[in-house]
Design a protein around this motif. Structure first.
Motif, PDB file in Angstrom:
ATOM      1  N   UNK A 261       0.760  -3.566 -23.533  1.00  0.00           N
ATOM      2  CA  UNK A 261      -0.461  -3.155 -23.083  1.00  0.00           C
ATOM      3  C   UNK A 261      -0.870  -4.046 -21.615  1.00  0.00           C
ATOM      4  N   UNK A 262       0.012  -5.297 -21.378  1.00  0.00           N
ATOM      5  CA  UNK A 262      -0.146  -5.890 -19.994  1.00  0.00           C
ATOM      6  C   UNK A 262       0.406  -5.151 -18.677  1.00  0.00           C
ATOM      7  N   UNK A 263       0.167  -5.651 -17.672  1.00  0.00           N
ATOM      8  CA  UNK A 263       0.557  -5.176 -16.300  1.00  0.00           C
ATOM      9  C   UNK A 263       1.330  -6.062 -15.762  1.00  0.00           C
ATOM     10  N   UNK A 264       1.949  -5.799 -14.650  1.00  0.00           N
ATOM     11  CA  UNK A 264       2.645  -6.729 -13.825  1.00  0.00           C
ATOM     12  C   UNK A 264       2.210  -6.398 -12.406  1.00  0.00           C
ATOM     13  N   UNK A 265       2.114  -7.360 -11.699  1.00  0.00           N
ATOM     14  CA  UNK A 265       1.756  -7.512 -10.129  1.00  0.00           C
ATOM     15  C   UNK A 265       2.599  -7.297  -9.164  1.00  0.00           C
ATOM     16  N   UNK A 266       2.344  -6.321  -8.283  1.00  0.00           N
ATOM     17  CA  UNK A 266       3.334  -6.139  -7.209  1.00  0.00           C
ATOM     18  C   UNK A 266       3.214  -6.974  -5.852  1.00  0.00           C
ATOM     19  N   UNK A 267       2.097  -7.588  -5.850  1.00  0.00           N
ATOM     20  CA  UNK A 267       1.633  -8.449  -4.592  1.00  0.00           C
ATOM     21  C   UNK A 267       1.136  -9.677  -5.137  1.00  0.00           C
ATOM     22  N   UNK A 268       1.583 -10.760  -4.537  1.00  0.00           N
ATOM     23  CA  UNK A 268       1.328 -12.175  -4.922  1.00  0.00           C
ATOM     24  C   UNK A 268      -0.271 -12.515  -4.665  1.00  0.00           C
ATOM     25  N   UNK A 269      -1.133 -11.898  -5.561  1.00  0.00           N
ATOM     26  CA  UNK A 269      -2.613 -12.206  -5.256  1.00  0.00           C
ATOM     27  C   UNK A 269      -3.432 -11.669  -6.851  1.00  0.00           C
ATOM     28  N   UNK A 270      -4.756 -11.821  -6.663  1.00  0.00           N
ATOM     29  CA  UNK A 270      -5.412 -11.535  -7.728  1.00  0.00           C
ATOM     30  C   UNK A 270      -5.437  -9.998  -8.354  1.00  0.00           C
ATOM     31  N   UNK A 271      -5.365  -9.638  -9.395  1.00  0.00           N
ATOM     32  CA  UNK A 271      -5.351  -8.640 -10.057  1.00  0.00           C
ATOM     33  C   UNK A 271      -6.241  -7.264  -9.153  1.00  0.00           C
ATOM     34  N   UNK A 272      -7.512  -7.802  -9.041  1.00  0.00           N
ATOM     35  CA  UNK A 272      -8.440  -6.840  -8.488  1.00  0.00           C
ATOM     36  C   UNK A 272      -8.079  -6.578  -6.862  1.00  0.00           C
ATOM     37  N   UNK A 273      -7.367  -7.390  -6.388  1.00  0.00           N
ATOM     38  CA  UNK A 273      -6.703  -6.915  -5.088  1.00  0.00           C
ATOM     39  C   UNK A 273      -5.702  -6.201  -4.795  1.00  0.00           C
ATOM     40  N   UNK A 274      -4.849  -5.587  -5.806  1.00  0.00           N
ATOM     41  CA  UNK A 274      -3.756  -4.977  -5.759  1.00  0.00           C
ATOM     42  C   UNK A 274      -4.108  -3.440  -5.224  1.00  0.00           C
ATOM     43  N   UNK A 275      -5.002  -2.915  -5.598  1.00  0.00           N
ATOM     44  CA  UNK A 275      -5.328  -1.662  -5.098  1.00  0.00           C
ATOM     45  C   UNK A 275      -5.748  -1.652  -3.723  1.00  0.00           C
ATOM     46  N   UNK A 276      -6.865  -2.472  -3.391  1.00  0.00           N
ATOM     47  CA  UNK A 276      -6.983  -2.496  -1.974  1.00  0.00           C
ATOM     48  C   UNK A 276      -5.895  -2.671  -1.016  1.00  0.00           C
ATOM     49  N   UNK A 277      -5.103  -3.761  -1.500  1.00  0.00           N
ATOM     50  CA  UNK A 277      -3.911  -3.941  -0.425  1.00  0.00           C
ATOM     51  C   UNK A 277      -2.787  -2.613  -0.343  1.00  0.00           C
ATOM     52  N   UNK A 278      -2.594  -1.961  -1.395  1.00  0.00           N
ATOM     53  CA  UNK A 278      -1.666  -0.981  -1.619  1.00  0.00           C
ATOM     54  C   UNK A 278      -2.698   0.040  -0.603  1.00  0.00           C
ATOM     55  N   UNK A 279      -3.881   0.303  -0.488  1.00  0.00           N
ATOM     56  CA  UNK A 279      -4.349   1.307   0.303  1.00  0.00           C
ATOM     57  C   UNK A 279      -4.283   0.747   1.601  1.00  0.00           C
ATOM     58  N   UNK A 280      -4.601  -0.426   1.904  1.00  0.00           N
ATOM     59  CA  UNK A 280      -4.573  -1.008   3.319  1.00  0.00           C
ATOM     60  C   UNK A 280      -3.128  -0.954   3.993  1.00  0.00           C
ATOM     61  N   UNK A 281      -2.134  -1.094   3.130  1.00  0.00           N
ATOM     62  CA  UNK A 281      -0.662  -1.055   3.780  1.00  0.00           C
ATOM     63  C   UNK A 281      -0.419   0.685   3.895  1.00  0.00           C
ATOM     64  N   UNK A 282      -1.044   1.415   3.267  1.00  0.00           N
ATOM     65  CA  UNK A 282      -0.872   3.024   3.392  1.00  0.00           C
ATOM     66  C   UNK A 282      -1.251   3.112   4.841  1.00  0.00           C
ATOM     67  N   UNK A 283      -2.675   2.739   4.988  1.00  0.00           N
ATOM     68  CA  UNK A 283      -3.130   3.103   6.112  1.00  0.00           C
ATOM     69  C   UNK A 283      -2.869   2.301   7.491  1.00  0.00           C
ATOM     70  N   UNK A 284      -1.996   1.364   7.083  1.00  0.00           N
ATOM     71  CA  UNK A 284      -1.472   0.430   8.576  1.00  0.00           C
ATOM     72  C   UNK A 284      -0.792   1.624   9.398  1.00  0.00           C
ATOM     73  N   UNK A 285       0.022   2.485   8.867  1.00  0.00           N
ATOM     74  CA  UNK A 285       0.700   3.370   9.856  1.00  0.00           C
ATOM     75  C   UNK A 285      -0.224   4.349  10.366  1.00  0.00           C
ATOM     76  N   UNK A 286      -1.387   4.673  10.150  1.00  0.00           N
ATOM     77  CA  UNK A 286      -2.194   5.626  10.735  1.00  0.00           C
ATOM     78  C   UNK A 286      -3.229   4.868  11.332  1.00  0.00           C
TER      79      UNK A 286
END
Length: 453
Positions: A261-286
């Motif tokens: 039930x553990x999770x792995x991080x994709x980005x080198x940062x706190x777990x609660x920042x993973x979703x905002x980073x994901x979304x910000x990178x998506x928005x980078x192109x737009x």
């Protein structure tokens, strides 16, 4: 052992009776995935200043039972090798996470199993069993004990002691004393993760690992600890938690193993920042950053609380604060389209251009998102451009979440991404080949040899 309290008896009995044969294939596989993820993080953190400090101190220690310092040919005592290796694991803030009322990063305990296993030349099956055991101790206690009063080392020191004791072959009485000797002296302060964060943020769990190993060593030599460390008068539950705690059944038979039930991080940062980073990178192109008029971020309470209560997160001065800052990391994702270890170079942290973007942000709790957490890690980012146009991105399951997990191939890719160029691509391939066959290894020498920097 009849005179020890219920929690100590439960944990020590489980620790001593758990065998490799008790582990389902999916648990063995997840342990190997986790070892790969953890060692990739460690080599990625090898060149950091905290790791250099830890290796220097560990290298000054000689021992009759030497244990390898990861990334080197040097040896230290078991506890100091565990500490130095643990500092490397934690530095990038990219190792695994577990969420419950407590939680934290249970792979911080893996250096305890590795340090003792290297010293006694334990085989891969023993290491796998010890790691699964450590996760059970950590996660089952975290399920019942919130971490808002004390730092997460309150859980990991117990799991580390169990792992070290398992590899050392302690009997139930010795294991009970190891658990007591880990729990009683080691109740760490939460101030470690408040305000402007220091290097200690990435070292605190390594210190707990060191204490857990030392507790197991003491017990192996006959040292006794308080007989009722959890339920006794002035024990952990009364003094640190404030109410009685009952640990649920541990993994095995019909009870699932918590490492699943553990999770792995994709980005080198706190777990609660993973979703905002994901979304910000998506928005980078737009979105071009010079077009931004305002940015509205919504997420669950645990994610937004530090940004809303700690001004340091809006103007981070250290790497440790920056990797816990939703404003900083969202700005980086929007502008650069990526968040990597290089994001946290001192000149990048001090970048005035990022402050310009941060000053356009507003972060607020969405009560519905809070209600859905931790099953979902909801986040929504709305960017309003100067011309009035709006761009929106939202997610419930950022990369790494249990519903959007890293594949084995992605775990390997993460290992290479973090470990290179500190070690060569050939070394990465050699190490990964050995890790994926961990259950067949007679000892850990090959893994340590493959990762010498």
């Amino acid at each position: 052992m009849g005179f020890m309290d219920r929690t100590t008896e439960m944990l020590s009995s489980y620790a001593c009776n758990l065998t490799y044969e008790d582990l389902p294939p999916e648990v063995v596989h997840q342990v190997k995935r986790t070892v790969a993820d953890t060692l990739g993080c460690a080599i990625g953190g090898y060149l950091s200043e905290p790791a250099k400090v830890a290796r220097k101190l560990a290298g000054d220690v000689t021992s009759g039972t030497p244990s390898r310092i990861l990334g080197t040919d040097a040896y230290s005592s078991l506890d100091m090798a565990g500490f130095a290796n643990g500092v490397m694991v934690r530095y990038l803030d990219c190792n695994d996470s577990y969420f419950s009322p407590g939680g934290g990063h249970p792979s911080d305990m893996i250096p305890a199993a590795l340090a003792v296993a290297d010293a006694v030349e334990a085989d891969g099956n023993t290491v796998i069993t010890a790691i699964a055991l450590a996760y059970e101790a950590f996660c089952r206690i975290a399920d019942q004990v919130p971490d808002n009063q004390w730092d997460q080392g309150i859980f990991s020191v117990i799991g580390a002691a169990c792992a070290a004791g398992k590899v050392l072959g302690l009997d139930e009485e010795q294991m009970g004393h190891a658990i007591s000797l880990a729990a009683v002296p080691n109740v760490p302060l939460r101030v470690t993760r408040m305000g402007e964060l220091s290097m200690w943020k990435g070292c605190a769990a390594a210190a707990a690992t060191r204490s857990g190993i030392f507790a197991a060593q003491l017990a192996a030599e006959g040292m006794t600890g308080p007989f009722e460390p959890f339920e006794g008068r002035k024990g952990l539950w009364e003094q640190a938690i404030g109410y009685p705690v009952e640990i649920e059944a541990l993994g095995g038979d019909d009870a699932p193993f918590r490492i699943l039930e553990t999770i792995f991080k994709f980005y080198p940062s706190q777990i609660h920042t993973q979703a905002p980073i994901d979304l910000a990178i998506q928005l980078h192109e737009r979105v071009k950053t010079d077009e931004i008029a305002s940015i509205n971020i919504q997420s669950y309470k645990s994610a937004v609380s530090s940004a809303s209560t700690e001004p340091e997160k809006w103007d981070p001065q250290t790497r440790e604060t920056a990797d816990h800052s939703i404003p900083f990391l969202t700005a980086v994702g929007l502008r650069d389209g990526a968040v990597t270890p290089a994001t946290f170079a001192p000149d990048r942290i001090a970048d005035d251009g990022l402050r310009t973007i941060i000053n356009k942000m507003r972060i607020e709790e969405n009560p519905d998102f809070t209600e859905r957490y931790p099953a979902e890690y909801n986040c929504r980012i709305e960017v309003i451009k100067a011309n009035g146009q709006t761009e929106v991105a939202a997610t419930s399951f950022p990369k790494g979440h249990g519903r959007n997990p890293l594949s084995d191939a992605e775990v390997d890719a993460k290992f290479r991404r973090l470990a290179c160029p500190t070690v060569t691509e050939q070394q990465c391939e050699q190490a990964l080949e050995l890790i994926w066959s961990l259950e067949n290894l007679p000892n850990l020498r090959g893994i340590f040899d493959s990762l010498v920097v």
